[in-house]
Design an enzyme around this catalytic site. Structure first.
Site, mmCIF file in Angstrom:
data_model
loop_
_atom_site.group_PDB
_atom_site.id
_atom_site.type_symbol
_atom_site.label_atom_id
_atom_site.label_comp_id
_atom_site.label_asym_id
_atom_site.label_seq_id
_atom_site.Cartn_x
_atom_site.Cartn_y
_atom_site.Cartn_z
ATOM 1 N N LYS A 106 0.828 -1.215 0.000
ATOM 2 C CA LYS A 106 0.000 0.000 0.000
ATOM 3 C C LYS A 106 0.862 1.265 0.000
ATOM 4 O O LYS A 106 0.643 2.181 -0.782
ATOM 5 C CB LYS A 106 -0.938 0.018 1.228
ATOM 6 N N ARG B 12 -9.461 0.757 8.676
ATOM 7 C CA ARG B 12 -9.084 -0.630 8.968
ATOM 8 C C ARG B 12 -10.171 -1.361 9.739
ATOM 9 O O ARG B 12 -9.997 -2.544 10.042
ATOM 10 C CB ARG B 12 -7.799 -0.646 9.817
ATOM 11 N N ARG C 170 11.635 -5.448 4.617
ATOM 12 C CA ARG C 170 11.302 -4.020 4.428
ATOM 13 C C ARG C 170 12.272 -3.108 5.189
ATOM 14 O O ARG C 170 12.556 -3.318 6.355
ATOM 15 C CB ARG C 170 9.877 -3.748 4.921
ATOM 16 N N ARG D 31 11.422 -1.504 10.713
ATOM 17 C CA ARG D 31 10.389 -1.160 11.684
ATOM 18 C C ARG D 31 10.354 -2.164 12.829
ATOM 19 O O ARG D 31 10.471 -3.359 12.615
ATOM 20 C CB ARG D 31 9.025 -1.108 10.978
ATOM 21 N N ARG E 64 -0.231 -9.154 13.080
ATOM 22 C CA ARG E 64 -0.839 -8.101 12.259
ATOM 23 C C ARG E 64 -1.656 -8.706 11.120
ATOM 24 O O ARG E 64 -2.703 -8.181 10.765
ATOM 25 C CB ARG E 64 0.244 -7.156 11.724
HETATM 26 P P1 ADP Z 1 2.228 -1.927 3.191
HETATM 27 O O1 ADP Z 1 2.228 -0.415 3.181
HETATM 28 O O2 ADP Z 1 1.010 -2.497 2.533
HETATM 29 O O3 ADP Z 1 2.459 -2.518 4.546
HETATM 30 P P2 ADP Z 1 4.767 -1.628 1.797
HETATM 31 O O4 ADP Z 1 4.441 -0.726 0.647
HETATM 32 O O5 ADP Z 1 5.485 -1.039 2.952
HETATM 33 O O6 ADP Z 1 3.438 -2.415 2.289
HETATM 34 O O7 ADP Z 1 5.589 -2.863 1.187
HETATM 35 C C1 ADP Z 1 6.114 -3.885 2.046
HETATM 36 C C2 ADP Z 1 7.473 -4.328 1.520
HETATM 37 O O8 ADP Z 1 7.305 -4.989 0.269
HETATM 38 C C3 ADP Z 1 8.460 -3.185 1.249
HETATM 39 O O9 ADP Z 1 9.747 -3.629 1.584
HETATM 40 C C4 ADP Z 1 8.332 -2.923 -0.250
HETATM 41 O O10 ADP Z 1 9.565 -2.442 -0.797
HETATM 42 C C5 ADP Z 1 8.010 -4.318 -0.773
HETATM 43 N N1 ADP Z 1 7.091 -4.308 -1.912
HETATM 44 C C6 ADP Z 1 5.985 -3.535 -2.091
HETATM 45 N N2 ADP Z 1 5.348 -3.851 -3.238
HETATM 46 C C7 ADP Z 1 6.059 -4.886 -3.778
HETATM 47 C C8 ADP Z 1 5.903 -5.676 -4.983
HETATM 48 N N3 ADP Z 1 4.880 -5.480 -5.824
HETATM 49 N N4 ADP Z 1 6.834 -6.636 -5.216
HETATM 50 C C9 ADP Z 1 7.855 -6.839 -4.361
HETATM 51 N N5 ADP Z 1 8.056 -6.130 -3.234
HETATM 52 C C10 ADP Z 1 7.165 -5.168 -2.939
HETATM 53 P P1 AMP Z 2 1.029 0.517 8.928
HETATM 54 O O1 AMP Z 2 2.100 1.550 8.816
HETATM 55 O O2 AMP Z 2 -0.178 0.820 8.106
HETATM 56 O O3 AMP Z 2 1.558 -0.885 8.722
HETATM 57 O O4 AMP Z 2 0.522 0.581 10.445
HETATM 58 C C1 AMP Z 2 1.379 0.261 11.534
HETATM 59 C C2 AMP Z 2 0.553 0.075 12.800
HETATM 60 O O5 AMP Z 2 -0.115 1.306 13.136
HETATM 61 C C3 AMP Z 2 -0.570 -0.949 12.699
HETATM 62 O O6 AMP Z 2 -0.117 -2.287 12.924
HETATM 63 C C4 AMP Z 2 -1.510 -0.470 13.802
HETATM 64 O O7 AMP Z 2 -1.030 -0.817 15.092
HETATM 65 C C5 AMP Z 2 -1.414 1.047 13.672
HETATM 66 N N1 AMP Z 2 -2.404 1.566 12.721
HETATM 67 C C6 AMP Z 2 -2.169 2.123 11.503
HETATM 68 N N2 AMP Z 2 -3.316 2.487 10.913
HETATM 69 C C7 AMP Z 2 -4.310 2.140 11.765
HETATM 70 C C8 AMP Z 2 -5.726 2.213 11.708
HETATM 71 N N3 AMP Z 2 -6.354 2.737 10.643
HETATM 72 N N4 AMP Z 2 -6.423 1.764 12.771
HETATM 73 C C9 AMP Z 2 -5.812 1.259 13.851
HETATM 74 N N5 AMP Z 2 -4.485 1.126 13.961
HETATM 75 C C10 AMP Z 2 -3.732 1.559 12.925
#
Ligand code: ADP
Ligand code: AMP
Length: 221
Positions: free
Chosen positions: A13, A88, A127, A160, A171
């Site tokens: 995302k 969410r 990541r 992270r 999660r």
């Molecule tokens: P989210 O925001 O949904 O938690 P991220 O955008 O942070 O996911 O992506 C999670 C990890 O996967 C990051 O390390 C990112 O670089 C990698 N990633 C994201 N999209 C892809 C993809 N289509 N193919 C391979 N790796 C990806």
């Molecule tokens: P993210 O960066 O989206 O992976 O979010 C990291 C963490 O923040 C999640 O695992 C939750 O603990 C908290 N968080 C982010 N967005 C929300 C949401 N919309 N509602 C509740 N908790 C959230």
């Protein structure tokens, strides 16, 4: 245009939100990033949110909704927003509809980035994020040019704290329990678009843009 990016942790995302932000020239609002900024700043919200984030649980709806509503009230959000990680829960989705209705706006599309669980775990495990600008990298799928240094701003990369194996599992379980039901809610409203997120970043981005283009041909925006 108000777009929600829906998908499990690690679905991509944040990665797609950044690409979309550049293309559409509207802000992307990540609730996770807002919480991490609050934690960094040591605010009361940050201290409270950290307890939940470290355990892989959702932060309670009340504070989460208030935080995002405050962000959406800012002047740069009047033409559109890409929402990443919010809503969410069903309560958050209802609150979002209310906030947008007050602005005379609505959610135009929910892009559900669908990724299999084994791929999610590989993505979360590798990541790396820039501490300064939030750019996202992956040690295998999309590494930075110089190890540990952000290509975009030169900031230091970090992993992270909530990307530990135990928290990742939690999660994903929380996603399935609390967030996945939103897929059906938005499908019933006719605004859910499914994107195959198991592909490379560029391929997913092209699917996302094709979905947005199909909306732009729609004069109900
Ligand atoms: P989210 O925001 O949904 O938690 P991220 O955008 O942070 O996911 O992506 C999670 C990890 O996967 C990051 O390390 C990112 O670089 C990698 N990633 C994201 N999209 C892809 C993809 N289509 N193919 C391979 N790796 C990806
Ligand atoms: P993210 O960066 O989206 O992976 O979010 C990291 C963490 O923040 C999640 O695992 C939750 O603990 C908290 N968080 C982010 N967005 C929300 C949401 N919309 N509602 C509740 N908790 C959230």
């Amino acid at each position: 245009m108000y777009i929600v990016l829906l998908g499990a942790p690690g679905a991509g995302k944040g990665t797609q939100a950044e690409l979309l932000r550049e293309k559409l020239a509207i802000p992307s609002v990540s609730s996770g990033d807002l919480f991490r900024s609050a934690i960094e700043a040591g605010t009361e919200l940050g201290v409270k949110a950290k307890e939940y984030i470290d355990r892989g649980e959702l932060v309670p709806d009340g504070v989460t909704i208030a935080m995002v509503a405050e962000r959406l009230a800012q002047p740069d959000c009047t033409e559109g927003v890409i929402l990443d990680g919010f809503p969410r829960t069903v309560a958050q989705a209802e609150a979002l509809d209310g906030v947008l209705a007050e602005m005379n706006r609505r959610v135009h599309a929910v892009l559900y980035i669908k990724v299999s669980e084994d791929v999610l775990l590989k993505r979360l495990a590798g990541r790396w994020t820039c501490r300064d600008c939030g750019a996202i990298y992956h040690e295998v799928f999309g590494p930075e040019k110089t190890r540990g240094v952000c290509d975009a701003c030169g900031g230091a990369l970090y992993q992270r704290e909530d990307d530990t194996p135990e928290t990742q599992q939690r999660r994903i379980a929380v996603y399935l329990d609390r967030t996945a039901p939103l897929q059906e809610c938005y499908r019933a409203k006719g605004i859910l678009i499914e994107i195959d997120g198991d592909q490379d970043v560029d391929v997913v981005h092209r699917s996302v843009m094709a979905a947005i283009d199909s909306l732009e041909g729609n004069d109900t925006l």
